[in-house]
Design a protein around this motif. Structure first.
Motif, PDB file in Angstrom:
ATOM      1  N   GLU A 162     -16.510  -2.045  19.878  1.00  0.00           N
ATOM      2  CA  GLU A 162     -17.217  -0.841  19.456  1.00  0.00           C
ATOM      3  C   GLU A 162     -16.623  -0.171  18.222  1.00  0.00           C
ATOM      4  O   GLU A 162     -17.173   0.802  17.718  1.00  0.00           O
ATOM      5  CB  GLU A 162     -17.252   0.170  20.611  1.00  0.00           C
ATOM      6  CG  GLU A 162     -18.093  -0.284  21.793  1.00  0.00           C
ATOM      7  CD  GLU A 162     -18.077   0.697  22.946  1.00  0.00           C
ATOM      8  OE1 GLU A 162     -19.040   0.680  23.736  1.00  0.00           O
ATOM      9  OE2 GLU A 162     -17.089   1.467  23.073  1.00  0.00           O
ATOM     10  N   THR A 163     -15.499  -0.680  17.719  1.00  0.00           N
ATOM     11  CA  THR A 163     -14.893  -0.096  16.522  1.00  0.00           C
ATOM     12  C   THR A 163     -14.019  -1.121  15.806  1.00  0.00           C
ATOM     13  O   THR A 163     -13.455  -2.028  16.438  1.00  0.00           O
ATOM     14  CB  THR A 163     -14.045   1.140  16.872  1.00  0.00           C
ATOM     15  OG1 THR A 163     -13.574   1.752  15.660  1.00  0.00           O
ATOM     16  CG2 THR A 163     -12.864   0.790  17.757  1.00  0.00           C
ATOM     17  N   ASP A 164     -13.916  -0.950  14.498  1.00  0.00           N
ATOM     18  CA  ASP A 164     -13.012  -1.776  13.694  1.00  0.00           C
ATOM     19  C   ASP A 164     -11.728  -1.027  13.360  1.00  0.00           C
ATOM     20  O   ASP A 164     -10.818  -1.579  12.751  1.00  0.00           O
ATOM     21  CB  ASP A 164     -13.702  -2.192  12.386  1.00  0.00           C
ATOM     22  CG  ASP A 164     -14.876  -3.126  12.619  1.00  0.00           C
ATOM     23  OD1 ASP A 164     -14.809  -3.937  13.571  1.00  0.00           O
ATOM     24  OD2 ASP A 164     -15.861  -3.041  11.859  1.00  0.00           O
ATOM     25  N   SER A 165     -11.658   0.241  13.761  1.00  0.00           N
ATOM     26  CA  SER A 165     -10.505   1.074  13.428  1.00  0.00           C
ATOM     27  C   SER A 165      -9.452   1.020  14.531  1.00  0.00           C
ATOM     28  O   SER A 165      -9.776   0.899  15.712  1.00  0.00           O
ATOM     29  CB  SER A 165     -10.949   2.525  13.230  1.00  0.00           C
ATOM     30  OG  SER A 165      -9.828   3.370  13.014  1.00  0.00           O
ATOM     31  N   ASN A 166      -8.195   1.097  14.119  1.00  0.00           N
ATOM     32  CA  ASN A 166      -7.103   1.240  15.089  1.00  0.00           C
ATOM     33  C   ASN A 166      -6.274   2.496  14.795  1.00  0.00           C
ATOM     34  O   ASN A 166      -5.113   2.595  15.160  1.00  0.00           O
ATOM     35  CB  ASN A 166      -6.206  -0.002  15.093  1.00  0.00           C
ATOM     36  CG  ASN A 166      -5.464  -0.182  13.777  1.00  0.00           C
ATOM     37  OD1 ASN A 166      -5.840   0.397  12.751  1.00  0.00           O
ATOM     38  ND2 ASN A 166      -4.418  -0.983  13.801  1.00  0.00           N
ATOM     39  N   LEU A 167      -6.911   3.473  14.133  1.00  0.00           N
ATOM     40  CA  LEU A 167      -6.235   4.727  13.806  1.00  0.00           C
ATOM     41  C   LEU A 167      -6.526   5.781  14.859  1.00  0.00           C
ATOM     42  O   LEU A 167      -7.679   5.976  15.258  1.00  0.00           O
ATOM     43  CB  LEU A 167      -6.699   5.246  12.439  1.00  0.00           C
ATOM     44  CG  LEU A 167      -6.357   4.430  11.205  1.00  0.00           C
ATOM     45  CD1 LEU A 167      -6.757   5.196   9.955  1.00  0.00           C
ATOM     46  CD2 LEU A 167      -4.888   4.069  11.157  1.00  0.00           C
ATOM     47  N   ILE A 168      -5.464   6.475  15.286  1.00  0.00           N
ATOM     48  CA  ILE A 168      -5.627   7.578  16.225  1.00  0.00           C
ATOM     49  C   ILE A 168      -5.005   8.847  15.643  1.00  0.00           C
ATOM     50  O   ILE A 168      -4.189   8.792  14.716  1.00  0.00           O
ATOM     51  CB  ILE A 168      -5.000   7.263  17.606  1.00  0.00           C
ATOM     52  CG1 ILE A 168      -3.471   7.137  17.490  1.00  0.00           C
ATOM     53  CG2 ILE A 168      -5.619   6.011  18.213  1.00  0.00           C
ATOM     54  CD1 ILE A 168      -2.755   7.088  18.843  1.00  0.00           C
ATOM     55  N   ASN A 169      -5.412   9.946  16.184  1.00  0.00           N
ATOM     56  CA  ASN A 169      -4.928  11.258  15.773  1.00  0.00           C
ATOM     57  C   ASN A 169      -3.433  11.383  16.073  1.00  0.00           C
ATOM     58  O   ASN A 169      -3.002  11.198  17.207  1.00  0.00           O
ATOM     59  CB  ASN A 169      -5.728  12.311  16.541  1.00  0.00           C
ATOM     60  CG  ASN A 169      -5.406  13.730  16.150  1.00  0.00           C
ATOM     61  OD1 ASN A 169      -4.362  14.017  15.586  1.00  0.00           O
ATOM     62  ND2 ASN A 169      -6.306  14.632  16.477  1.00  0.00           N
ATOM     63  N   ALA A 170      -2.629  11.731  15.056  1.00  0.00           N
ATOM     64  CA  ALA A 170      -1.184  11.853  15.226  1.00  0.00           C
ATOM     65  C   ALA A 170      -0.736  13.272  15.557  1.00  0.00           C
ATOM     66  O   ALA A 170       0.459  13.534  15.699  1.00  0.00           O
ATOM     67  CB  ALA A 170      -0.459  11.373  13.965  1.00  0.00           C
ATOM     68  N   GLY A 171      -1.681  14.213  15.667  1.00  0.00           N
ATOM     69  CA  GLY A 171      -1.321  15.570  16.068  1.00  0.00           C
ATOM     70  C   GLY A 171      -0.695  16.420  14.984  1.00  0.00           C
ATOM     71  O   GLY A 171       0.003  17.396  15.263  1.00  0.00           O
ATOM     72  N   ILE A 172      -0.949  16.073  13.711  1.00  0.00           N
ATOM     73  CA  ILE A 172      -0.472  16.857  12.575  1.00  0.00           C
ATOM     74  C   ILE A 172      -1.663  17.068  11.646  1.00  0.00           C
ATOM     75  O   ILE A 172      -2.332  16.102  11.266  1.00  0.00           O
ATOM     76  CB  ILE A 172       0.665  16.137  11.814  1.00  0.00           C
ATOM     77  CG1 ILE A 172       1.807  15.778  12.772  1.00  0.00           C
ATOM     78  CG2 ILE A 172       1.187  17.005  10.673  1.00  0.00           C
ATOM     79  CD1 ILE A 172       2.809  14.802  12.186  1.00  0.00           C
ATOM     80  N   TYR A 173      -1.931  18.338  11.290  1.00  0.00           N
ATOM     81  CA  TYR A 173      -3.128  18.646  10.517  1.00  0.00           C
ATOM     82  C   TYR A 173      -2.804  19.606   9.372  1.00  0.00           C
ATOM     83  O   TYR A 173      -1.853  20.381   9.446  1.00  0.00           O
ATOM     84  CB  TYR A 173      -4.186  19.333  11.396  1.00  0.00           C
ATOM     85  CG  TYR A 173      -4.340  18.736  12.771  1.00  0.00           C
ATOM     86  CD1 TYR A 173      -4.788  17.432  12.953  1.00  0.00           C
ATOM     87  CD2 TYR A 173      -4.036  19.496  13.917  1.00  0.00           C
ATOM     88  CE1 TYR A 173      -4.938  16.893  14.223  1.00  0.00           C
ATOM     89  CE2 TYR A 173      -4.187  18.968  15.186  1.00  0.00           C
ATOM     90  CZ  TYR A 173      -4.629  17.659  15.338  1.00  0.00           C
ATOM     91  OH  TYR A 173      -4.763  17.126  16.591  1.00  0.00           O
ATOM     92  N   ILE A 174      -3.647  19.560   8.340  1.00  0.00           N
ATOM     93  CA  ILE A 174      -3.641  20.582   7.301  1.00  0.00           C
ATOM     94  C   ILE A 174      -5.057  21.133   7.219  1.00  0.00           C
ATOM     95  O   ILE A 174      -6.032  20.376   7.177  1.00  0.00           O
ATOM     96  CB  ILE A 174      -3.188  20.020   5.945  1.00  0.00           C
ATOM     97  CG1 ILE A 174      -1.742  19.516   6.037  1.00  0.00           C
ATOM     98  CG2 ILE A 174      -3.307  21.085   4.860  1.00  0.00           C
ATOM     99  CD1 ILE A 174      -1.239  18.850   4.778  1.00  0.00           C
TER     100      ILE A 174
END
Length: 347
Positions: A162-174
């Motif tokens: 269902e996805t080609d991405s393996n990126l997840i939210n690292a809990g750091i934002y601007i």
């Protein structure tokens, strides 16, 4: 630049370490995780932080005070009930009127905040999310993005096809301060499940910053031990000591019997005493004023300040908390010792 730390979690999965201690106050190589993260942000020019607390907030405030000892201004805002990630951000609105950073207080990361800010400005983003790569994204919320580095979709626990991405939210934002206009007040709101998808629907530009070479959520006891092993093996640099070049750090005030054996990588803190024929290491951290009795053995473990391991004891892959004692000739593997009670670690 100002930063908001989301420091209100109960650390349920990290119990019993967090039974009496807020999760951000859990020591990493002898200092609270939150202090470690504040020090790291200070290196990038952050001069004021807001700590959003909920669970045992008085323990955090008592330790940090107004931030004077760290050379940084600290403000506090507390939730009576958990408001969720976006709710906690909205609750701190009064402190921010310019671009600001949000940092989950329970992670270890080598992220270069200065570079992330530059990326955010360069992209002209409304929000920027730091990401980390995982081998199997099916247990996470996955972030899909385009060739320009902007988010195109958020998918919760997708199956492999269902996805080609393996990126997840690292809990750091601007964020830009206009974010506050997008979060309702007075109720629990999740930044991940509610706010971000809504921003995407409105066409707001959300950039992806994918330059974390090290990232770890200290959510469980085994990850807590792993964090120390990674530091001692030089995979994550937190201390001035280079463990890759010299795998043993031994303080000048430690008293080690000449017949004891020290096996790197290991860290031996101030005023530690190690008896005859004891073996310490590898992958072992001994906190300040800890005592290791004769003929005892400690492997792959984290020993907090003022703990005692009596003669002939064996400790492996365990956490011995402050002021605890391991009795003579006992064997403890995969446990957390707190107030004389051994709690098994799931392995």
């Amino acid at each position: 630049m100002k930063a908001l730390f989301l420091a209100g979690g109960k650390g349920t999965r990290l119990r019993p370490i967090t039974n009496e201690l807020p999760k951000p106050m859990v020591p990493v190589v002898g200092k609270p995780l939150l202090e470690r993260n504040i020090e790291r942000l200070k290196e990038h020019g952050v001069d004021e932080v807001v700590l959003s607390t909920c669970y045992k907030p008085y323990k955090i405030e008592k330790y940090f005070g107004n931030g004077e000892k760290l050379g940084i201004k600290i403000n506090y805002i507390s939730e009576d009930i958990p408001l969720g990630t976006a709710g906690a951000i909205k609750n701190a609105e009064e402190f921010f009127d310019d671009t600001f950073i949000v940092f989950n207080a329970d992670i270890l990361s080598d992220i270069n905040i200065s570079d992330m800010i530059r990326w955010h400005k360069e992209k002209g983003a409304f929000a920027t999310i730091a990401t980390t790569e995982v081998d199997d994204p099916s247990a996470y919320g996955v972030i899909e993005y385009d060739e320009k580095g902007f988010v195109t979709a958020f998918k919760e626990k997708p199956k492999p096809h269902e996805t080609d991405s393996n990126l997840i939210n690292a809990g750091i934002y601007i964020f830009e301060p206009e974010l506050f206009n997008e979060i309702p007040s007075g109720r629990t709101v999740s930044i991940e499940r509610e706010t971000y998808p809504q921003l995407l629907e409105k066409g707001k530009k959300i950039a992806v910053y994918n330059k974390c070479s090290y990232w770890l959520d200290l959510g469980t006891p085994d990850k807590y031990i792993k964090a120390h092993k990674d530091i001692l093996n030089g995979d994550f640099k937190m201390l001035n000591h280079d463990f890759k070049k010299s795998p043993q750090y031994i303080s000048s005030t430690a008293k080690i019997h000449q017949n004891a054996k020290i096996v790197g990588p290991c860290y031996i803190g101030e005023n530690v005493e190690i008896g005859a024929h004891a073996v310490v290491g590898p992958d072992t951290f001994l906190g300040d004023n800890s005592r290791v009795g004769a003929s005892s053995k400690i492997i792959g473990s984290v020993i907090w300040d003022n703990a005692r391991v009596e003669k002939g004891a064996l400790i492996a892959n365990s956490v011995i908390m402050s002021n605890c004692k391991v009795d003579m000739n006992t064997e403890e593997r995969n446990v957390i010792l707190t107030e004389g009670v051994c709690h098994p670690i799931a392995v």
